[in-house]
Design a protein around this motif. Structure first.
Motif, PDB file in Angstrom:
ATOM      1  N   THR A  77      31.643 -71.708 111.592  1.00 12.46           N
ATOM      2  CA  THR A  77      32.798 -71.778 110.615  1.00 12.46           C
ATOM      3  C   THR A  77      31.685 -71.688 109.300  1.00 12.46           C
ATOM      4  O   THR A  77      30.828 -72.254 109.115  1.00 12.46           O
ATOM      5  N   TYR A  95      35.156 -67.173 110.278  1.00 12.27           N
ATOM      6  CA  TYR A  95      34.650 -67.360 111.532  1.00 12.27           C
ATOM      7  C   TYR A  95      33.472 -66.335 111.656  1.00 12.27           C
ATOM      8  O   TYR A  95      33.722 -65.180 111.418  1.00 12.27           O
ATOM      9  N   GLU A 130      39.484 -67.556 108.455  1.00 15.16           N
ATOM     10  CA  GLU A 130      40.185 -68.511 109.375  1.00 15.16           C
ATOM     11  C   GLU A 130      41.590 -68.522 109.298  1.00 15.16           C
ATOM     12  O   GLU A 130      42.185 -68.421 109.945  1.00 15.16           O
TER      13      GLU A 130
END
Length: 579
Positions: A247, A256, A275
């Protein structure tokens, strides 16, 4: 008895707790399912992206391996050999050789869509023969492109911000190459294929070389995200081989990051997706679950309060009526509007109260009659005992022909019996003390002034206090009979008074020889609930003041300062007594 947890709680928090015990597992299960769904979706999406990345890298490796294979084959090309080694070619031979070579270069260029141009740099001629041109070798290209590379791991050279694949021949370090086969890679083609491959909204991809001076990116990605990503790749070159994704937070937005490196080309493909794009809907669902939980809790509190009011109000009214009943208030009947279980309880309670009033009235009348009868009986027990002593004394002094003493005794005795035969069973305290003095005067004649009796003044506010008849005289009689009758020396009896705001204490004490055993026996007799055969006078007095004053009427036996018996009668001031 040990108090259990929750016994002190009211019904309202218990209702809330009961509902929460039912609902909280459901909320927890819903959140758990949401987390599992989020993990499943994340896993599926990451696997899909990784598979596409592997497919993209494999396609690049196949295409570049094909063109590099053609490069290797062209090392032995006759036209390249002629052009790079012979200077005696005629114009026609030279032109034909260049034309044939350009045809083969076009074939190599068209072998892969990523190739922008295919060329050969010939050192003997200082010329570059490409698919469409014959020109001088650009300044700086010779030194940069003639470097040999590891074609099995990183075949590319980064030069002037572009990507090149070159094959110098011969590729030894000590010799100047005769010629160099080269491929110029088209960044636009790589970008177009990258755009077609990724096709991501709220994300993008980046193709980088080990040399940080070259990269190709796709998608509408903010520059700050791209720069952060490049820096991340430079700082964590081993990331791609150790983890599937990580992340990355840029500007408050979470991404991501996926990285796949080609060990054959020395290129790294990086894909980054917001995300919120992957698990955004599931996060929204989680937020809705939390809001639903909060709303459910509020509904539970409101519903519990409604049930609490529905149950607690009649219960509180019932408890309040019970407390009134405990305090002796027999007007505790309740009015209840409505139907249901509480109406039945209220009706039963009211009937119980009415019946209790009837029973109390019946018991009160019975107790009153029994109390009057007991008072009469106690009074009758006192009179014969004293009468016996008086007649015995009269007999003694008459036998001795003491006429004056006979007259004195008979006069005092007449006044005494006139007092006790009065109809009322309770009199003023002043009258009771006056009667006790008359009794003491009779006893002085009997004991020939060997026993002296002293009476203190009655406190003024207690003179008219109503008390049971004959509660002081029996105490004097007990002092004469059990304390001083067998004493060798002079005897002394004191009748005193101690008052405070709530009580008056009447003290009758003597200087007899009282042993500890006798005192313990007297206290034991006073503690009994039925009249004993011995010391009946003391017990009768105690019983009379208890019947008249209730629990506040107290009689205590102890030792006086002079060693004799000390009796204390405590009479209350805040209760009128009487029947």
């Amino acid at each position: 008895m040990k108090t259990r947890w929750g016994d002190q709680m009211s019904i309202f928090p218990k209702l809330i707790l009961a509902f929460l015990i039912v609902l909280l597992p459901l909320f927890a299960l819903s959140i758990r399912m949401n987390e599992q769904s989020k993990e499943l979706v994340r896993k599926e999406i990451t696997q899909s992206i990784e598979q596409r990345m592997v497919s993209y890298i494999s396609t690049l490796e196949l295409d570049f391996n094909r063109v590099m294979g053609l490069q290797t084959e062209y090392v032995n090309d006759d036209d390249i050999d002629i052009l790079s080694t012979r200077e005696d070619l005629s114009y026609v031979e030279f032109t034909e050789a260049v034309s044939r070579l350009q045809d083969r270069l076009r074939l190599m260029k068209n072998a892969a869509s990523f190739v922008r141009d295919s060329f050969v740099d010939i050192g003997l001629l200082n010329r570059r023969i490409s698919t469409n041109a014959y020109s001088e070798i650009p300044a700086g290209d010779g030194a940069a492109l003639n470097n040999a590379t590891n074609r099995l791991e990183s075949p590319f050279i980064v030069h002037q911000g572009k990507l090149w694949i070159t094959l110098p021949y011969p590729g030894t370090l000590n010799r100047q190459p005769l010629f160099t086969l080269g491929l110029e890679i088209a960044d636009s083609s790589l970008k177009a294929y990258l755009d077609e491959f990724t096709d991501l909204q709220d994300g993008g991809s980046l193709l980088t070389h080990d040399n940080p001076n070259w990269s190709v990116e796709s998608g509408e990605t903010p520059a700050v995200v791209t720069e952060t990503l490049k820096e991340r790749i430079r700082d964590n070159g081993s990331f791609a081989t150790n983890r599937h994704y990580e992340t990355l937070k840029v500007g408050g937005e979470a991404y991501y990051l996926f990285i796949k490196k080609s060990d054959k080309l020395g290129l790294s493909l990086s894909v980054f997706v917001k995300e919120s794009k992957i698990i955004g809907p599931l996060k929204q669902y989680k937020d809705r679950v939390w809001w639903l939980s909060i709303a459910s809790f509020i509904i539970v509190v409101i519903f519990s309060y409604w049930i609490y009011r529905l149950i607690h109000r009649p219960l509180a009214q019932l408890v309040f009526s019970f407390r009134k009943l405990e305090k002796g208030d027999l007007d505790a009947a309740m009015q209840f509007k409505g139907t249901g279980e509480f109406r039945y309880l209220f009706e039963r309670f009211n009937k119980t109260v009415y019946r209790l009033k009837e029973l109390i009235d019946e018991v009160y009348v019975q107790q009153y009659q029994a109390k009057v009868a007991e008072l009469k009986q106690l009074q009758s027990q006192i009179n014969p005992h004293f009468l016996f002593n008086c007649f015995f004394n009269l007999y003694r002094i008459a036998k001795m022909h003491e006429i004056e003493q006979v007259i004195r005794v008979t006069k005092s005795l007449g006044e005494y019996f006139r007092f006790i035969t009065r109809g009322s069973d309770h009199i003023r305290l002043e009258e009771e003390i006056k009667h006790a003095k008359a009794y003491a005067d009779i006893q002085e004649i009997r004991f020939e002034d060997q026993i002296r009796v002293e009476f203190e003044e009655i406190p003024s506010r207690w003179r008219d206090r109503q008390i049971p008849k004959l509660i002081v005289q029996p105490l004097l009689e007990n002092a004469y009979q059990h304390g001083l009758e067998d004493r060798d020396g002079p005897g002394f009896i004191r009748v005193g008074f101690i008052e405070n705001e709530q009580f008056l204490t009447i003290i009758v004490e003597d200087n007899g020889n009282l042993t500890d055993e006798q005192l313990a026996k007297i206290n034991g007799l006073l503690a009994k609930k039925q009249s004993p055969g011995e010391n009946a006078g003391l017990y009768n007095v105690k019983r009379r003041i208890q019947l008249y004053f209730g629990e506040e009427g107290v009689m205590v036996a102890g030792r006086s300062l002079s060693g004799g018996l000390r009796i204390e009668l405590r009479l209350p001031t805040d209760k009128q007594g009487g029947e």
